[in-house]
Every structure is written in structure tokens, then in C-alpha cells.
Scaffold this motif. Sequence first.
Motif, short mmCIF file in Angstrom:
data_model
loop_
_atom_site.label_atom_id
_atom_site.label_comp_id
_atom_site.label_asym_id
_atom_site.label_seq_id
_atom_site.Cartn_x
_atom_site.Cartn_y
_atom_site.Cartn_z
N ALA A 1 56.96 -72.03 -0.04
CA ALA A 1 56.43 -71.90 1.32
C ALA A 1 54.91 -72.04 1.31
CB ALA A 1 56.83 -70.57 1.92
N MET A 2 54.38 -72.79 2.27
CA MET A 2 52.94 -72.94 2.43
C MET A 2 52.56 -72.81 3.90
SD MET A 2 51.13 -75.71 -0.09
CE MET A 2 52.26 -77.07 0.04
N MET A 3 51.35 -72.36 4.14
CA MET A 3 50.83 -72.24 5.50
C MET A 3 49.44 -72.86 5.58
SD MET A 3 49.92 -68.80 7.71
CE MET A 3 48.61 -68.34 6.55
N VAL A 4 49.24 -73.70 6.58
CA VAL A 4 47.90 -74.24 6.84
C VAL A 4 47.06 -73.16 7.50
CG1 VAL A 4 46.62 -76.09 7.99
CG2 VAL A 4 48.94 -76.52 7.19
N MET A 5 45.80 -73.07 7.13
CA MET A 5 44.91 -72.06 7.73
C MET A 5 43.47 -72.55 7.57
SD MET A 5 43.42 -70.85 4.82
CE MET A 5 42.69 -69.29 5.33
N GLY A 6 42.52 -71.72 7.96
CA GLY A 6 41.13 -72.11 7.82
C GLY A 6 40.20 -71.17 8.56
N ALA A 7 38.99 -71.66 8.82
CA ALA A 7 37.95 -70.83 9.43
C ALA A 7 38.38 -70.27 10.78
CB ALA A 7 36.66 -71.66 9.60
N VAL A 8 39.16 -71.06 11.54
CA VAL A 8 39.62 -70.60 12.86
C VAL A 8 40.47 -69.35 12.74
CG1 VAL A 8 41.06 -71.21 14.84
CG2 VAL A 8 39.49 -72.89 13.90
N MET A 9 41.33 -69.30 11.72
CA MET A 9 42.17 -68.12 11.53
C MET A 9 41.33 -66.90 11.18
SD MET A 9 45.52 -67.56 9.09
CE MET A 9 46.60 -68.52 10.18
N LEU A 10 40.30 -67.09 10.35
CA LEU A 10 39.43 -65.96 10.01
C LEU A 10 38.74 -65.42 11.26
CD1 LEU A 10 37.70 -67.02 6.65
CD2 LEU A 10 40.02 -66.25 7.07
N GLY A 11 38.23 -66.33 12.09
CA GLY A 11 37.58 -65.91 13.33
C GLY A 11 38.54 -65.19 14.25
N GLY A 12 39.77 -65.70 14.35
CA GLY A 12 40.77 -65.06 15.20
C GLY A 12 41.15 -63.67 14.73
N ILE A 13 41.21 -63.50 13.42
CA ILE A 13 41.52 -62.18 12.86
C ILE A 13 40.40 -61.19 13.18
CG2 ILE A 13 41.73 -60.92 10.67
CD1 ILE A 13 43.31 -63.37 9.60
N ILE A 14 39.16 -61.66 13.10
CA ILE A 14 38.03 -60.78 13.39
C ILE A 14 38.03 -60.34 14.85
CG2 ILE A 14 35.50 -60.70 13.56
CD1 ILE A 14 35.48 -62.66 11.12
N THR A 15 38.32 -61.26 15.77
CA THR A 15 38.28 -60.91 17.20
C THR A 15 39.58 -60.27 17.69
OG1 THR A 15 39.02 -63.15 17.81
CG2 THR A 15 36.64 -62.74 17.75
N GLY A 16 40.71 -60.72 17.15
CA GLY A 16 42.00 -60.26 17.67
C GLY A 16 42.62 -59.09 16.93
N LYS A 17 42.18 -58.88 15.68
CA LYS A 17 42.71 -57.78 14.86
C LYS A 17 44.24 -57.73 14.89
CE LYS A 17 38.54 -55.08 15.68
NZ LYS A 17 37.94 -53.85 16.22
N PRO A 18 44.91 -58.79 14.44
CA PRO A 18 46.37 -58.81 14.48
C PRO A 18 46.98 -57.80 13.51
CG PRO A 18 45.54 -60.66 13.21
CD PRO A 18 44.35 -60.01 13.84
N PRO A 19 48.24 -57.40 13.74
CA PRO A 19 48.87 -56.40 12.88
C PRO A 19 49.20 -56.90 11.48
CG PRO A 19 50.44 -57.25 14.49
CD PRO A 19 49.11 -57.81 14.86
N VAL A 20 49.24 -58.20 11.29
CA VAL A 20 49.51 -58.74 9.96
C VAL A 20 48.20 -59.04 9.24
CG1 VAL A 20 51.78 -59.68 10.49
CG2 VAL A 20 49.74 -61.04 10.96
N ASP A 21 48.25 -59.05 7.93
CA ASP A 21 47.04 -59.19 7.13
C ASP A 21 47.10 -60.45 6.28
OD1 ASP A 21 44.81 -58.86 5.59
OD2 ASP A 21 45.20 -56.77 5.07
N LEU A 22 46.13 -61.33 6.44
CA LEU A 22 46.08 -62.55 5.65
C LEU A 22 46.01 -62.23 4.16
CD1 LEU A 22 45.78 -65.68 5.54
CD2 LEU A 22 43.30 -65.33 5.68
N SER A 23 45.42 -61.10 3.80
CA SER A 23 45.24 -60.77 2.39
C SER A 23 46.56 -60.52 1.66
CB SER A 23 44.34 -59.55 2.23
OG SER A 23 44.95 -58.39 2.76
N THR A 24 47.65 -60.35 2.42
CA THR A 24 48.95 -60.20 1.76
C THR A 24 49.48 -61.55 1.28
OG1 THR A 24 50.25 -60.46 3.80
CG2 THR A 24 49.54 -58.22 3.23
N CYS A 25 48.96 -62.63 1.84
CA CYS A 25 49.39 -63.98 1.44
C CYS A 25 48.62 -64.43 0.20
CB CYS A 25 49.18 -64.95 2.59
SG CYS A 25 50.09 -64.53 4.08
#
Length: 320
Positions: free
Chosen positions: A89-113
Motif C-alpha cells: 500500500a502507498m499513499m501520495v502526500m506532500g506539503a499540502v497535507m502537512l499544512g492541512g494537518i497544522i490547520t485542521g488537526k485531524p484525529p489521525v497522525d501521519l507519523s504512524t505511516c
Amino acid sequence: MRRDEFLKTMAALAAAGALPISARAAGTNIKMMIPANPGGGWDTTGRALGKALTESKAADSVTYENKGGAAGALGLAQFVNGSKGDPNAMMVMGAVMLGGIITGKPPVDLSTCTPIARLTSEYNVFVLPANSPLKTMADVIAQLKKDPGSVKWGGGSRGSTEHIAAAMIAQKVGVDPSKINYVAFRGGGEATAAILGGNVTVGGSGYSEFSEYIATGKMKAIAVTSGKRLDGVAVPTLKEQGIDVEIGNWRGVYGAPGITAAQRKALTDLVLAAVKDKSWTEALAKNSWTPALLSGAAFDKFVDDDFASLRATMVKSGMV
């Protein structure tokens, strides 16, 4: 070694993700999560990488799933919850996701990936609808200073690089960045439709997403966010126009949570093989992407450093 022992050994290595690419290629079926709607930069990147994976024979097949929304947070949540321990399994991501995490504070954590690789970097371009009464970035700034809310900035999800750039522009020209009127779209297709329809004042995205509309006169490019003009692109930078803003967008891929170090290396090797393929080189040229390959510990550190840098910029710009 007897044949039955050999087969058992190969099966064990395959389960651990430790087989070399040549031994695994025929049985590697990659599942690519694209945490955005079709038509945008992540979608284009994911599908270009998938094509390179199959054409280089690093993978036997690639399937795609689009799940847009919240700067990639919806797709990230689905990836985290549905792909644990999956070495393919792979997921595309990037700077936009980091910015969204900072502003939106989602319940899931990128650091688990599992970080795999940074692939490309791209600068944004700001455009006007073809029938806009405004003609230049100077016109946009004049209107912004007169009435910040009357200028509708359209682009990717909240926290995207074009959102951050709009806030930085406001700050640099003496406008309260918290007063910018930013309209977030879930994918590049939606943003493009809004610009073409004149539903936003100014739009922003990666140059590749708007290039065909700029070339045909359906959009008017007024500034790029690079430090110097892009190769072959006659669009002035913000800095040329007296606005001291430079910001780039990068894209990469992550693996699933809970995969082993051997499985991470195997997945990384697949990606490194794919980006040597002719189809990937062609995608870089077609989309005006700058190669920015980074993997292993260097990519881990880059993501951590970029998180900190983006947060500082967004706090300074009044976005957080």
C-alpha cells in the motif's frame, strides 16, 4: 537445498518483503491511495508513478483510489485505518497535507505511516479568469488593500501552499492575513472550474495544472512563487513585482503503518526503480515538475523540518 525447502524460503522472504525486485515484480500489486479528487497534482503524481512502476516492471499492477477532502486528511484516515501492515500500500502526500494537518488537526497522525520518498517539487502560479477586470498582480494588490474580503482567492484545501502564499502576500503588502477571503476546493478539477467560471477573483495551483488554460488564453497568469522565473515560462515572479514571497510545493509517497524495515526498503526500492523509467522522465517534462528525489533517513528529517518550517510560516502569517 531441496526444491520444497527453496520454495518455503522464498515464501518466507516474500512475506517479509525481503525479496529483491526481480524476484517480486511479477507478484507485486500496488494499491495507491490518492487523498484528493481526480484532476489535481496528487492525482497526476500518483498515476504517473503507477505507470512508471508497471512500465519499469517494478510492479505487476497498480490500482488507484481517490478520497478527497480536508487537505488529504480524509484519505489519510482511510489509509491509516485500512492499510495497516500492508507492504504493497502507498499513499501520495506532500506539503499540502502537512499544512492541512497544522490547520485542521485531524484525529489521525501521519507519523504512524511509513515515509518512502519525496519525488518532485513544483512552484505555484496565480491566475486570473480570462474575463476578469483585473489584469495584473498589482491590480489584485490594489483591490486587496481597498477591501480584503472582496478578493476571492481560490485554490486547494485549507493549508495548501497557495493558501499559505496568499496569506504571505497579504502580510507583505500590509494587509491583515487573517482577513483574506480564501475559497478551498477539494481537488484541482473543482478549482479549475471555479476559475474558468469566474467564481473566484484569483486562483492558485501548480503551474502544470493550469498550463493548458494559460496557453489557450482561458486564464491569465500574473505571478509565480519561485525565486526566479520558471524555465520556458514568461510569467514574472512575486519578487520581481516587489512582493518578497517565495514558496514551493513538494510531493512524495508514504507506506502503510506497521510495515517492517525490510518491507519499507522493498517498497522504497520499487519507487527508486520506477523513477528511472522513461515514462517518469516524460511525466516530469510534461508537468513541469522539478525532480526532488529523497528517501530513507534524509526524507524522514526533511518531513520533520518542513513541518516545523510550515508551522512557523503559518503562525507568522496569522493562519494558525
